[in-house]
Design an enzyme around this catalytic site. Sequence first.
Site, PDB file in Angstrom:
ATOM      1  N   HIS A  21      26.885 -15.064   7.147  1.00 41.41           N
ATOM      2  CA  HIS A  21      27.312 -16.160   6.279  1.00 41.41           C
ATOM      3  C   HIS A  21      26.519 -16.155   4.976  1.00 41.41           C
ATOM      4  O   HIS A  21      27.005 -16.591   3.944  1.00 41.41           O
ATOM      5  CB  HIS A  21      27.127 -17.482   7.016  1.00 41.41           C
ATOM      6  CG  HIS A  21      28.002 -18.575   6.524  1.00 41.41           C
ATOM      7  ND1 HIS A  21      29.308 -18.691   6.908  1.00 41.41           N
ATOM      8  CD2 HIS A  21      27.760 -19.597   5.687  1.00 41.41           C
ATOM      9  CE1 HIS A  21      29.842 -19.748   6.324  1.00 41.41           C
ATOM     10  NE2 HIS A  21      28.925 -20.319   5.582  1.00 41.41           N
ATOM     11  N   VAL A  25      28.425  -9.786  -1.437  1.00 40.63           N
ATOM     12  CA  VAL A  25      28.438  -8.531  -2.190  1.00 40.63           C
ATOM     13  C   VAL A  25      27.090  -8.210  -2.826  1.00 40.63           C
ATOM     14  O   VAL A  25      26.645  -7.070  -2.801  1.00 40.63           O
ATOM     15  CB  VAL A  25      29.541  -8.565  -3.268  1.00 40.63           C
ATOM     16  CG1 VAL A  25      29.516  -7.307  -4.110  1.00 40.63           C
ATOM     17  CG2 VAL A  25      30.904  -8.743  -2.606  1.00 40.63           C
ATOM     18  N   ASP A  29      20.116 -13.526   0.324  1.00 40.42           N
ATOM     19  CA  ASP A  29      19.023 -14.218  -0.359  1.00 40.42           C
ATOM     20  C   ASP A  29      18.433 -15.363   0.456  1.00 40.42           C
ATOM     21  O   ASP A  29      17.598 -16.105  -0.028  1.00 40.42           O
ATOM     22  CB  ASP A  29      19.488 -14.737  -1.718  1.00 40.42           C
ATOM     23  CG  ASP A  29      20.625 -15.738  -1.622  1.00 40.42           C
ATOM     24  OD1 ASP A  29      21.035 -16.093  -0.498  1.00 40.42           O
ATOM     25  OD2 ASP A  29      21.103 -16.172  -2.685  1.00 40.42           O
ATOM     26  N   SER A  31      19.597 -18.101   1.112  1.00 41.72           N
ATOM     27  CA  SER A  31      19.888 -19.408   0.523  1.00 41.72           C
ATOM     28  C   SER A  31      20.504 -20.373   1.525  1.00 41.72           C
ATOM     29  O   SER A  31      20.404 -21.584   1.359  1.00 41.72           O
ATOM     30  CB  SER A  31      20.801 -19.261  -0.699  1.00 41.72           C
ATOM     31  OG  SER A  31      22.013 -18.627  -0.338  1.00 41.72           O
TER      32      SER A  31
END
Length: 71
Positions: A21, A25, A29, A31
């Site tokens: 998830h 591309v 990170d 996040s």
Amino acid sequence: MAQAVEKEARMGASILRLFFHDCFVNGCDASVLLDDDPGRNFKGEKTAFPNVNSLRGYDVVDAVKARVEAE
């Protein structure tokens, strides 16, 4: 991780889903692990609409992180 999967067999798939998830591309990170920070008026991805009631396993990630940091 092994303890979490022993406790609940689906947790391995849930953790793997967290990675997929979060990775798009341009790479991963982490996040999706960001918490909200109301003091800075920042809404993290954990509670963003597409992720609410969709992702789980944050507690396992936090537990693994704590053990790694303790070492």
